[in-house]
Design a protein around this motif. Structure first.
Motif, PDB file in Angstrom:
ATOM      1  N   GLU A  69     -50.734  16.831 -32.654  1.00 44.72           N
ATOM      2  CA  GLU A  69     -51.366  18.149 -32.767  1.00 44.72           C
ATOM      3  C   GLU A  69     -51.244  18.695 -34.188  1.00 44.72           C
ATOM      4  N   GLU A  70     -50.087  18.454 -34.833  1.00 42.99           N
ATOM      5  CA  GLU A  70     -49.934  18.864 -36.224  1.00 42.99           C
ATOM      6  C   GLU A  70     -50.920  18.095 -37.108  1.00 42.99           C
ATOM      7  N   ALA A  71     -51.106  16.798 -36.823  1.00 43.44           N
ATOM      8  CA  ALA A  71     -52.078  16.005 -37.586  1.00 43.44           C
ATOM      9  C   ALA A  71     -53.484  16.568 -37.411  1.00 43.44           C
ATOM     10  N   SER A  72     -53.809  17.039 -36.207  1.00 45.33           N
ATOM     11  CA  SER A  72     -55.136  17.600 -35.962  1.00 45.33           C
ATOM     12  C   SER A  72     -55.349  18.892 -36.738  1.00 45.33           C
ATOM     13  N   ARG A  73     -54.275  19.636 -36.991  1.00 41.43           N
ATOM     14  CA  ARG A  73     -54.398  20.845 -37.807  1.00 41.43           C
ATOM     15  C   ARG A  73     -54.569  20.492 -39.287  1.00 41.43           C
ATOM     16  N   LEU A  74     -53.946  19.405 -39.700  1.00 38.40           N
ATOM     17  CA  LEU A  74     -54.046  18.976 -41.093  1.00 38.40           C
ATOM     18  C   LEU A  74     -55.348  18.249 -41.383  1.00 38.40           C
ATOM     19  N   ALA A  75     -55.910  17.576 -40.381  1.00 39.00           N
ATOM     20  CA  ALA A  75     -57.154  16.810 -40.558  1.00 39.00           C
ATOM     21  C   ALA A  75     -58.078  17.099 -39.376  1.00 39.00           C
ATOM     22  N   PRO A  76     -58.586  18.318 -39.268  1.00 33.40           N
ATOM     23  CA  PRO A  76     -59.351  18.716 -38.078  1.00 33.40           C
ATOM     24  C   PRO A  76     -60.690  18.016 -37.908  1.00 33.40           C
ATOM     25  N   GLU A  77     -61.202  17.378 -38.955  1.00 30.74           N
ATOM     26  CA  GLU A  77     -62.498  16.697 -38.857  1.00 30.74           C
ATOM     27  C   GLU A  77     -62.352  15.215 -38.579  1.00 30.74           C
ATOM     28  N   SER A  78     -61.130  14.735 -38.402  1.00 28.80           N
ATOM     29  CA  SER A  78     -60.884  13.310 -38.154  1.00 28.80           C
ATOM     30  C   SER A  78     -61.125  12.967 -36.693  1.00 28.80           C
ATOM     31  N   VAL A  79     -62.084  12.093 -36.434  1.00 24.82           N
ATOM     32  CA  VAL A  79     -62.346  11.642 -35.067  1.00 24.82           C
ATOM     33  C   VAL A  79     -61.132  10.904 -34.493  1.00 24.82           C
ATOM     34  N   PRO A  80     -60.501   9.980 -35.241  1.00 24.41           N
ATOM     35  CA  PRO A  80     -59.345   9.273 -34.681  1.00 24.41           C
ATOM     36  C   PRO A  80     -58.203  10.186 -34.247  1.00 24.41           C
ATOM     37  N   VAL A  81     -58.004  11.294 -34.941  1.00 26.00           N
ATOM     38  CA  VAL A  81     -56.939  12.223 -34.567  1.00 26.00           C
ATOM     39  C   VAL A  81     -57.167  12.752 -33.155  1.00 26.00           C
ATOM     40  N   TRP A  82     -58.404  13.156 -32.854  1.00 24.05           N
ATOM     41  CA  TRP A  82     -58.711  13.702 -31.531  1.00 24.05           C
ATOM     42  C   TRP A  82     -58.728  12.609 -30.472  1.00 24.05           C
ATOM     43  N   MET A  83     -59.132  11.409 -30.854  1.00 21.49           N
ATOM     44  CA  MET A  83     -59.083  10.287 -29.918  1.00 21.49           C
ATOM     45  C   MET A  83     -57.637   9.968 -29.537  1.00 21.49           C
ATOM     46  N   ASN A  84     -56.736  10.062 -30.508  1.00 20.62           N
ATOM     47  CA  ASN A  84     -55.325   9.803 -30.212  1.00 20.62           C
ATOM     48  C   ASN A  84     -54.755  10.851 -29.261  1.00 20.62           C
ATOM     49  N   LEU A  85     -55.132  12.101 -29.480  1.00 18.93           N
ATOM     50  CA  LEU A  85     -54.674  13.147 -28.569  1.00 18.93           C
ATOM     51  C   LEU A  85     -55.213  12.901 -27.156  1.00 18.93           C
ATOM     52  N   ALA A  86     -56.460  12.456 -27.060  1.00 19.86           N
ATOM     53  CA  ALA A  86     -57.042  12.146 -25.753  1.00 19.86           C
ATOM     54  C   ALA A  86     -56.317  10.972 -25.110  1.00 19.86           C
ATOM     55  N   PHE A  87     -55.951   9.983 -25.901  1.00 19.95           N
ATOM     56  CA  PHE A  87     -55.237   8.807 -25.396  1.00 19.95           C
ATOM     57  C   PHE A  87     -53.901   9.223 -24.767  1.00 19.95           C
ATOM     58  N   VAL A  88     -53.178  10.104 -25.449  1.00 11.99           N
ATOM     59  CA  VAL A  88     -51.888  10.554 -24.943  1.00 11.99           C
ATOM     60  C   VAL A  88     -52.071  11.460 -23.727  1.00 11.99           C
ATOM     61  N   ALA A  89     -53.091  12.315 -23.773  1.00  9.54           N
ATOM     62  CA  ALA A  89     -53.354  13.194 -22.628  1.00  9.54           C
ATOM     63  C   ALA A  89     -53.680  12.376 -21.384  1.00  9.54           C
ATOM     64  N   ARG A  90     -54.426  11.304 -21.554  1.00  9.93           N
ATOM     65  CA  ARG A  90     -54.742  10.446 -20.410  1.00  9.93           C
ATOM     66  C   ARG A  90     -53.479   9.814 -19.854  1.00  9.93           C
ATOM     67  N   ARG A  91     -52.596   9.394 -20.744  1.00 10.53           N
ATOM     68  CA  ARG A  91     -51.334   8.793 -20.303  1.00 10.53           C
ATOM     69  C   ARG A  91     -50.483   9.825 -19.562  1.00 10.53           C
ATOM     70  N   SER A  92     -50.631  11.088 -19.933  1.00 14.78           N
ATOM     71  CA  SER A  92     -49.888  12.170 -19.288  1.00 14.78           C
ATOM     72  C   SER A  92     -50.588  12.693 -18.040  1.00 14.78           C
ATOM     73  N   ARG A  93     -51.770  12.122 -17.747  1.00 16.80           N
ATOM     74  CA  ARG A  93     -52.596  12.553 -16.615  1.00 16.80           C
ATOM     75  C   ARG A  93     -53.043  14.012 -16.753  1.00 16.80           C
TER      76      ARG A  93
END
Length: 284
Positions: free
Chosen positions: A88-112
């Motif tokens: 989430e801190e990375a997403s604040r530092l690089a808000p236009e990065s697609v991989p950053v948001w994909m990584n957050l989605a990956f972890v959210a999926r793992r967390s259900r």
């Protein structure tokens, strides 16, 4: 390194932060525990040397994620809170990065956390930068992830691959929720961005089947078949659709072709035998 301008330069001539990140990534991917430990040391040193640097903050999150994935029985919940904090801190530092948001989605999926996952994926579709792409989390069973990694290695990584991955997952979620129009729309976008991946064709076929359109489902499954040549599920679904259409001969021919393909693949003898039995039953 691939993002640095050509012509090629000596490694020592690259910016210090680029060299530091390359060193971390090189050793972090090692199978040797001592080298992974060295990568962790260099990562902590880089975080101190380059405070507020999105790449190192994201790398820390991915390193913590890998620890969770390697741990026996490690799945999610509280274990993933520090991972999310760094991403989430990375997403604040690089808000236009697609991989950053994909990584957050990956972890959210793992967390259900399906709601959060959906929001992160939708945000990824609104971004355009492939920055931090070397830090994308994923699995080698995901064809979009494999294609992205291949693209990084060959210098042909395109953000459309990431958009296709996000759209495919959103299509899966919509299909599971019975939102067929949304599922079809996302799957069509995914196919447009990455036409060589089979999953979006199968999702569209599922939508067609739900609407009673057998011919449409068959067409979509046939269109995706070249990209699912070794997927027994795809072939079985298509054979079933042929049967439901009254096309018994076409189903038998597909089963026989499948049996020959899987017979030639090591470790797939049981699948080959089942396909052969299906072909014989249909031809009888």
């Amino acid at each position: 390194l691939g993002e640095q301008p050509w012509p090629a330069r000596k490694f020592e001539e690259f910016p210090e932060d680029v060299r530091a990140l390359a060193t971390v990534l090189q050793y972090a991917s090692s199978l040797i525990p001592e080298q992974r430990a060295f990568a962790r040391e260099r990562l902590e040193a880089s975080i101190s040397a380059f405070p507020g640097h999105a790449a190192f903050v994201a790398a820390k999150g991915i390193a913590l994620l890998e620890e969770v994935r390697r741990a026996p029985g490690g799945r999610g919940g509280a274990e993933l809170k520090p991972v999310l904090a760094h991403l989430e801190e990375a997403s604040r530092l690089a808000p236009e990065s697609v991989p950053v948001w994909m990584n957050l989605a990956f972890v959210a999926r793992r967390s259900r956390a399906r709601g959060a996952e959906k929001g992160f994926l939708e945000r990824a579709l609104r971004c355009e930068s492939p920055a931090l792409g070397a830090l994308l989390a994923g699995t080698m069973t995901d064809p979009h992830y494999v294609r992205w990694r291949w693209g990084l290695a060959s210098g042909e990584a395109h953000v459309e691959t990431l958009w296709a991955a996000a759209a495919t997952r959103l299509a899966e979620m919509a299909l599971g929720a019975g939102e067929h129009a949304r599922a079809r729309a996302y799957a069509r976008r995914a196919s447009a961005w990455a036409p060589e991946v089979a999953a979006p064709y199968r999702i569209q076929a599922d939508v067609a089947l739900a609407g009673g359109d057998l011919a449409g489902a068959a067409r979509l499954l046939e269109e995706g078949l070249p990209f699912a040549a070794f997927d027994p599920l795809h072939r079985t679904i298509l054979a079933d659709v042929y049967l439901r259409m009254g096309e018994r001969l076409r189903a038998a021919m597909l089963a026989e072709e499948s049996a020959r393909i899987f017979r030639a693949c090591e470790g797939m003898e049981e699948i080959a035998a089942s396909m052969r039995a299906l072909a014989e039953d249909l031809a009888g």
